[in-house]
Scaffold this motif. Structure first.
Motif, PDB file in Angstrom:
ATOM      1  N   PHE A 174     -28.306  -6.697  -9.649  1.00 59.45           N
ATOM      2  CA  PHE A 174     -27.291  -7.459  -8.904  1.00 59.45           C
ATOM      3  C   PHE A 174     -27.534  -8.969  -9.031  1.00 59.45           C
ATOM      4  CE2 PHE A 174     -26.546  -3.361  -7.013  1.00 59.45           C
ATOM      5  CZ  PHE A 174     -25.270  -3.394  -6.460  1.00 59.45           C
ATOM      6  N   GLY A 175     -28.456  -9.364  -9.892  1.00 55.95           N
ATOM      7  CA  GLY A 175     -28.705 -10.797 -10.106  1.00 55.95           C
ATOM      8  C   GLY A 175     -29.586 -11.466  -9.062  1.00 55.95           C
ATOM      9  N   TYR A 176     -30.429 -10.687  -8.366  1.00 58.46           N
ATOM     10  CA  TYR A 176     -31.328 -11.283  -7.361  1.00 58.46           C
ATOM     11  C   TYR A 176     -32.641 -11.707  -8.022  1.00 58.46           C
ATOM     12  CZ  TYR A 176     -28.216  -9.835  -3.593  1.00 58.46           C
ATOM     13  OH  TYR A 176     -27.138  -9.706  -2.757  1.00 58.46           O
ATOM     14  N   GLN A 177     -33.231 -12.804  -7.501  1.00 57.05           N
ATOM     15  CA  GLN A 177     -34.496 -13.323  -8.055  1.00 57.05           C
ATOM     16  C   GLN A 177     -35.649 -12.986  -7.112  1.00 57.05           C
ATOM     17  OE1 GLN A 177     -32.920 -17.440  -8.085  1.00 57.05           O
ATOM     18  NE2 GLN A 177     -34.027 -17.580 -10.018  1.00 57.05           N
ATOM     19  N   GLU A 178     -36.819 -12.718  -7.687  1.00 58.64           N
ATOM     20  CA  GLU A 178     -37.980 -12.388  -6.856  1.00 58.64           C
ATOM     21  C   GLU A 178     -38.608 -13.654  -6.269  1.00 58.64           C
ATOM     22  OE1 GLU A 178     -40.991 -10.102  -8.855  1.00 58.64           O
ATOM     23  OE2 GLU A 178     -41.941  -9.504  -6.958  1.00 58.64           O
ATOM     24  N   TYR A 179     -39.068 -13.559  -5.016  1.00 60.08           N
ATOM     25  CA  TYR A 179     -39.770 -14.670  -4.353  1.00 60.08           C
ATOM     26  C   TYR A 179     -40.797 -14.062  -3.416  1.00 60.08           C
ATOM     27  CZ  TYR A 179     -37.551 -13.738   0.154  1.00 60.08           C
ATOM     28  OH  TYR A 179     -37.177 -13.148   1.333  1.00 60.08           O
ATOM     29  N   ASP A 197     -31.892 -10.469   0.298  1.00 64.04           N
ATOM     30  CA  ASP A 197     -30.949 -11.270   1.095  1.00 64.04           C
ATOM     31  C   ASP A 197     -30.054 -12.115   0.212  1.00 64.04           C
ATOM     32  OD1 ASP A 197     -33.502 -10.880   2.914  1.00 64.04           O
ATOM     33  OD2 ASP A 197     -31.838 -11.359   4.275  1.00 64.04           O
ATOM     34  N   LEU A 198     -28.849 -12.328   0.717  1.00 61.11           N
ATOM     35  CA  LEU A 198     -27.881 -13.215   0.054  1.00 61.11           C
ATOM     36  C   LEU A 198     -27.571 -14.311   1.071  1.00 61.11           C
ATOM     37  CD1 LEU A 198     -24.590 -11.798  -1.560  1.00 61.11           C
ATOM     38  CD2 LEU A 198     -24.869 -14.121  -0.839  1.00 61.11           C
ATOM     39  N   ILE A 199     -27.839 -15.562   0.716  1.00 65.32           N
ATOM     40  CA  ILE A 199     -27.680 -16.646   1.694  1.00 65.32           C
ATOM     41  C   ILE A 199     -26.685 -17.678   1.199  1.00 65.32           C
ATOM     42  CG2 ILE A 199     -28.895 -18.579   2.820  1.00 65.32           C
ATOM     43  CD1 ILE A 199     -31.081 -16.808   3.442  1.00 65.32           C
ATOM     44  N   GLY A 200     -25.800 -18.112   2.114  1.00 64.28           N
ATOM     45  CA  GLY A 200     -24.889 -19.202   1.794  1.00 64.28           C
ATOM     46  C   GLY A 200     -23.456 -18.762   1.598  1.00 64.28           C
ATOM     47  N   THR A 201     -23.123 -17.567   2.037  1.00 66.95           N
ATOM     48  CA  THR A 201     -21.720 -17.158   1.990  1.00 66.95           C
ATOM     49  C   THR A 201     -21.440 -16.289   3.202  1.00 66.95           C
ATOM     50  OG1 THR A 201     -19.990 -16.122   0.686  1.00 66.95           O
ATOM     51  CG2 THR A 201     -22.165 -15.195   0.448  1.00 66.95           C
TER      52      THR A 201
END
Ligand code: HAM
Length: 423
Positions: free
Chosen positions: A36-41, A129-133
């Protein structure tokens, strides 16, 4: 009698077989997150307790956090969850980050809870998590991520489901029942406990929380009404979007899902087993204020976390956890005697150069003992390098799976093993 010092209550030892399952889960999580295009952190494992006091809720801060005072006098907590850390990390770089951002993580967490089936004091969590929408479609994406994960590990929509609700819808309905806005928090807390208490206990708890008898009956009716979602514009869009993403079968409305953490504002959801009860497999939701609560400018987010304990139990129950011999080398070199120890190590080094995983017995020992170990380890090939072989410039190669053996030129054995095992 000698006594082994006991491990800390609620922790787990990961022997290699369990470690292999943990790593397998990590790989599945990575695959779905990245698809889904998420990056690891990741964040630190230690945080100031104030970070959770900002919004997580009293239970986490006062009852569950492992807190200690460091030598400088600061109150530090082992992280009980990641979302406040994520909010802090975003707030710190709010102007530099490309928004909306999609991040995921997998790591250890600690909560001082009563250890029981599915609950430990040290556990691993996948956070995403998806942040900013702020759209319901963003919430739907996270629900779809969890559904895709279930599908990917082989759990069908008749075995597990994602139960969804809207806290804002509930607040509107509370208002209609005459429950004041300042009572919302206790009303959510009450609903969160409905399945954990008996009917009589729940009623007593409701009345203690300041809910009146007629409001109590209204709440009961509300929790049994599975069509309520039609009244929520938010949920109608969430359901439409999960339909478009092809995972509608996994998703159900459930008015009893409100979640125990205080920062959720609208959509909330939990993954659960549908056959037999049990604790949540994962939980999450939409939060509007967490980034500004930790000092940033307002920025909405949505996400969930899945612990490793419940999901592993469920996967094992359905026989969906692969059996692993991972990490064990498929090639085993024996040591014939003390004088040939170096030869065996040298041959192992040569074959390792071809990219193979290879185990060399570390000392001279009875051949029978070495072969027995190779067999227990699930090794495929065993190499014997004795005086006869040395004289002829060959090795004996035993195939423990196909039960045969052959003699092969020492210089050829590496190439032959690559042809059999690949690289
Ligand atoms: P949570 O519901 O507190 O949410 O935890 C999420 C999941 O972590 C649970 O469903 C469970 O699988 C696992 N878990 C929690 N406590 C334990 C425990 N003591 N033993 C074993 N597993 C446990 C959160 O942590 C939120 N921060 C999730 C989130 C991310 N919300 C938005 N983004």
């Amino acid at each position: 009698m000698k006594k082994i010092i006991q491990p800390v209550k609620g922790t787990r030892d990961f022997y290699p077989d369990r470690m292999a399952i943990r790593n397998w889960l990590y790989q599945k999580v990575r695959k779905v997150s990245e698809s889904f295009g998420y990056q690891e952190y990741d964040g630190p494992f230690l945080e100031r307790i104030d970070l959770y006091a900002a919004k997580s809720g009293e239970e986490i801060v006062k009852e569950q956090a492992f807190v200690f005072q460091d030598r400088g006098g600061d109150h530090i907590s082992l992280r009980p969850e990641l979302t406040p850390t994520l909010a802090r990390m975003v707030a710190q770089r709010q102007n530099e980050l490309a928004l909306p951002l999609r991040w995921w993580s997998f790591g250890p967490f600690w909560r001082y809870e009563r250890p029981q089936k599915g609950r430990t004091r040290e556990f691993f969590q996948w956070n995403i998590d998806l942040i900013g929408t702020n759209t319901p479609e963003a919430d739907a994406e996270l629900i779809a991520v969890s559904a895709l994960f279930f599908e990917n590990v082989g759990l069908t929509s008749s075995q597990v489901g994602i139960l969804v609700n809207d806290r804002h819808l509930m607040e509107t309905l509370f208002q209609e029942l005459g429950i004041n806005a300042h009572q919302n928090k206790s009303a959510f807390h009450l609903i969160d406990r409905v399945d954990k208490l008996s009917g009589a206990e729940w009623e007593a708890f409701a009345l203690e929380s300041g809910i009146q008898q007629n409001q109590y009956s209204g709440l009961r009716d509300m929790l049994n009404d599975h069509d309520l979602w039609n009244k929520s514009h938010q949920l109608r869009r969430v359901f439409d979007a999960v339909d478009a993403m092809g995972v509608r079968d996994y998703v159900h409305f459930d008015p009893k899902i409100v979640r125990g953490l205080d920062y959720y504002t609208t959509t909330v959801f939990e993954g659960r087993s549908l056959e037999g009860e049990g604790r949540a497999l994962l939980g999450g939701g939409h939060y509007d204020n967490l980034v500004n609560d930790v000092g940033g400018s307002p920025l909405p987010g949505v996400g969930f976390a899945m612990g490793d304990v419940m999901i592993t139990l469920l996967l094992e129950q359905y026989g969906l956890c692969p059996k692993f011999c991972e990490g064990i080398a498929p090639i085993f070199i024996t040591v014939f005697d003390e004088t040939r120890l170096k030869d065996s190590f040298a041959l192992a080094a040569e074959i390792r150069q071809t990219g193979q995983k290879i185990y060399c017995y570390p000392e001279a020992a009875k051949l029978q003992k070495q072969l027995k170990l190779a067999d227990r380890m699930g090794t495929r090939f065993v190499i014997i390098l004795g005086p006869d072989e040395e004289e002829k410039g060959v090795v004996t190669l035993k195939d423990l799976v196909n039960h045969n053996q052959q003699t092969i030129a020492r210089g050829e054995v590496g190439r032959y093993l690559v042809s059999q095992l690949g690289v």
